[in-house]
Design a protein around this motif. Structure first.
Motif, PDB file in Angstrom:
ATOM      1  N   SER A 115      14.950  -1.219 -10.067  1.00 45.28           N
ATOM      2  CA  SER A 115      14.514  -1.939  -8.995  1.00 45.28           C
ATOM      3  C   SER A 115      15.516  -3.264  -8.887  1.00 45.28           C
ATOM      4  O   SER A 115      16.381  -3.525  -9.759  1.00 45.28           O
ATOM      5  N   VAL A 116      15.225  -4.149  -7.804  1.00 46.12           N
ATOM      6  CA  VAL A 116      15.908  -5.237  -7.450  1.00 46.12           C
ATOM      7  C   VAL A 116      15.574  -6.325  -8.856  1.00 46.12           C
ATOM      8  O   VAL A 116      16.454  -7.009  -9.110  1.00 46.12           O
ATOM      9  N   HIS A 117      14.532  -5.855  -9.260  1.00 48.93           N
ATOM     10  CA  HIS A 117      14.147  -6.639 -10.638  1.00 48.93           C
ATOM     11  C   HIS A 117      14.974  -6.691 -11.753  1.00 48.93           C
ATOM     12  O   HIS A 117      14.553  -6.800 -12.872  1.00 48.93           O
ATOM     13  N   ILE A 159       2.412   1.243  -5.366  1.00 47.37           N
ATOM     14  CA  ILE A 159       2.634   0.395  -6.210  1.00 47.37           C
ATOM     15  C   ILE A 159       2.710  -1.234  -5.720  1.00 47.37           C
ATOM     16  O   ILE A 159       2.212  -2.127  -6.759  1.00 47.37           O
ATOM     17  N   ASN A 160       2.951  -1.558  -4.386  1.00 42.82           N
ATOM     18  CA  ASN A 160       2.919  -2.966  -3.955  1.00 42.82           C
ATOM     19  C   ASN A 160       2.100  -2.972  -2.627  1.00 42.82           C
ATOM     20  O   ASN A 160       2.369  -3.807  -1.883  1.00 42.82           O
ATOM     21  N   TRP A 168      11.345 -12.130 -12.359  1.00 40.98           N
ATOM     22  CA  TRP A 168      10.120 -11.793 -11.548  1.00 40.98           C
ATOM     23  C   TRP A 168       8.871 -12.527 -12.527  1.00 40.98           C
ATOM     24  O   TRP A 168       8.251 -11.628 -13.233  1.00 40.98           O
ATOM     25  N   MET A 174      17.591  -7.675  -0.122  1.00 38.74           N
ATOM     26  CA  MET A 174      16.713  -8.324  -0.747  1.00 38.74           C
ATOM     27  C   MET A 174      17.420  -9.105  -2.075  1.00 38.74           C
ATOM     28  O   MET A 174      17.058 -10.424  -2.114  1.00 38.74           O
ATOM     29  N   GLN A 186       3.447  -0.914 -12.848  1.00 39.02           N
ATOM     30  CA  GLN A 186       3.350  -2.245 -13.077  1.00 39.02           C
ATOM     31  C   GLN A 186       2.073  -2.446 -13.663  1.00 39.02           C
ATOM     32  O   GLN A 186       0.920  -2.139 -13.237  1.00 39.02           O
ATOM     33  N   TYR A 227       7.615  -5.839 -16.424  1.00 41.81           N
ATOM     34  CA  TYR A 227       8.339  -4.949 -15.486  1.00 41.81           C
ATOM     35  C   TYR A 227       9.733  -5.354 -15.151  1.00 41.81           C
ATOM     36  O   TYR A 227      10.451  -4.479 -15.320  1.00 41.81           O
ATOM     37  N   GLY A 246      14.288  -2.134  -3.219  1.00 36.79           N
ATOM     38  CA  GLY A 246      13.587  -3.673  -2.933  1.00 36.79           C
ATOM     39  C   GLY A 246      12.066  -3.156  -2.726  1.00 36.79           C
ATOM     40  O   GLY A 246      11.568  -2.202  -3.386  1.00 36.79           O
ATOM     41  N   ALA A 247      11.578  -3.875  -1.647  1.00 35.21           N
ATOM     42  CA  ALA A 247      10.364  -3.539  -1.471  1.00 35.21           C
ATOM     43  C   ALA A 247      10.175  -2.366  -0.631  1.00 35.21           C
ATOM     44  O   ALA A 247      10.491  -2.309   0.675  1.00 35.21           O
TER      45      ALA A 247
HETATM   46  C1  BGC Z   1       8.152  -3.557  -7.288  1.00 37.53           C
HETATM   47  C2  BGC Z   1       7.543  -3.709  -6.065  1.00 37.53           C
HETATM   48  C3  BGC Z   1       7.917  -4.908  -5.363  1.00 37.53           C
HETATM   49  C4  BGC Z   1       9.731  -4.842  -5.133  1.00 37.53           C
HETATM   50  C5  BGC Z   1      10.231  -5.998  -4.674  1.00 37.53           C
HETATM   51  C6  BGC Z   1       9.686  -3.230  -7.062  1.00 37.53           C
HETATM   52  O1  BGC Z   1      10.251  -2.857  -8.027  1.00 37.53           O
HETATM   53  O2  BGC Z   1       7.608  -2.241  -7.718  1.00 37.53           O
HETATM   54  O3  BGC Z   1       6.222  -4.035  -6.265  1.00 37.53           O
HETATM   55  O4  BGC Z   1       7.456  -5.266  -3.996  1.00 37.53           O
HETATM   56  O5  BGC Z   1      10.135  -4.520  -6.493  1.00 37.53           O
HETATM   57  O6  BGC Z   1       9.696  -7.119  -5.187  1.00 37.53           O
END
Ligand code: BGC
Length: 267
Positions: free
Chosen positions: A152-154, A202-203, A159, A257, A96, A165, A196-197
């Motif tokens: 990722s959930v993203h 990374i976070n 986001w 999530m 990220q 990302y 998810g988280a």
């Molecule tokens: C990110 C994390 C984040 C998570 C949920 C992940 O893909 O890398 O930083 O906490 O998604 O938002």
């Protein structure tokens, strides 16, 4: 039973975080593992290799920047020279580089797209070429080869502050599905995992203080932050013949999530 016995897996970005847990898990499931890390020498990658070997598995560390075509091809060639072929590519490396949108530099955007998206393209392509060269080995797997794309959930949750990302992960989803569609007739399976988280470096800022953790848990209906092993177990399943009829899908491993928890009491 060792569901990946006799197979060889490359796990990119596996000197830490989710990748390290995946490397240990596929090693424990019987696969020879190439523990990839970005460059130079890595004590952390050596430690993952040592863990796998101590558990009775086989592993080597290999430095390669997944956004560089020649380095990716050299990594696959090295795996083939060491273990004979590869059966599994786990395209996990990602990072990220966050910024408010108006302040996001082209350099940040490019760095994230290069590693998170182009890196997965290069790794998947090199794997597919090797699967085709080697041909079917029915006693090892019903598939010619398996690719797991770490998403990722993203890939579905927008986001803000992380546009680069989120865009990379949306791209990973369509990369994964399009590969799966094109190559299913050749018995190559390609799937994604959307964590998810998960508690990793990374976070860290999202969970390291009690206040941050409380805020994060509001986004997770299941009431706990994920562990790298949650993702590792799902990955082993997606690489094994237990999931032989699964291709082109994203497996969300996110404690709910993506269930829009805000709507459990509102809306
Ligand atoms: C990110 C994390 C984040 C998570 C949920 C992940 O893909 O890398 O930083 O906490 O998604 O938002």
């Amino acid at each position: 039973m060792s569901v990946l016995a006799g197979q060889t897996a490359i796990v990119t970005g596996s000197s830490s975080g989710i990748g390290a847990a995946i490397a240990r898990a596929v090693g424990a499931a019987g696969a020879n593992v190439v523990v990839n890390y970005p460059g130079g020498h890595s004590d952390a990658a050596d430690a993952v290799v040592a863990d796998i070997v101590a558990a009775g598995g086989a592993a080597i560390a290999f430095a390669c920047d997944v956004s560089k075509e020649a380095e990716v091809d050299a990594m696959v060639a090295h795996a083939v020279a060491t273990y004979g072929t590869i059966d599994i590519m786990i395209a996990n490396a990602g990072w990220q580089k966050d910024a408010p949108f108006a302040e996001m530099t082209l350099a940040k955007w490019q760095a994230v797209i290069d590693v998170n998206l182009t890196g997965q393209f290069l790794c998947a392509r090199a794997a597919v070429r090797e699967f085709a060269r080697r041909g079917m080995v029915p006693e090892r797997s019903r598939a010619l080869g398996k690719i797991v794309c770490m998403s990722s959930v993203h890939e579905v949750i927008p986001w803000g502050g992380h546009v680069d990302y989120a865009a990379s992960k949306g791209g990973v989803m369509m990369l994964m599905k399009s590969i799966a569609q094109e190559l299913a007739p050749q018995k190559i399976r390609c799937n994604g995992i959307a964590p998810g988280a998960i508690k990793t470096p990374i976070n860290r800022s999202a969970w390291e203080t009690p206040e941050a953790e409380k805020k994060l848990l509001e986004l997770i209906p299941y009431g706990r932050i994920g562990e790298p092993e949650d993702i590792a177990r799902a990955t082993v399943w997606l690489c094994s013949d237990d999931s032989d009829y699964v291709t082109g899908t994203t497996l969300f491993v996110d404690g709910g999530m993506t269930l829009y928890p805000g709507f459990s009491t509102g809306g």
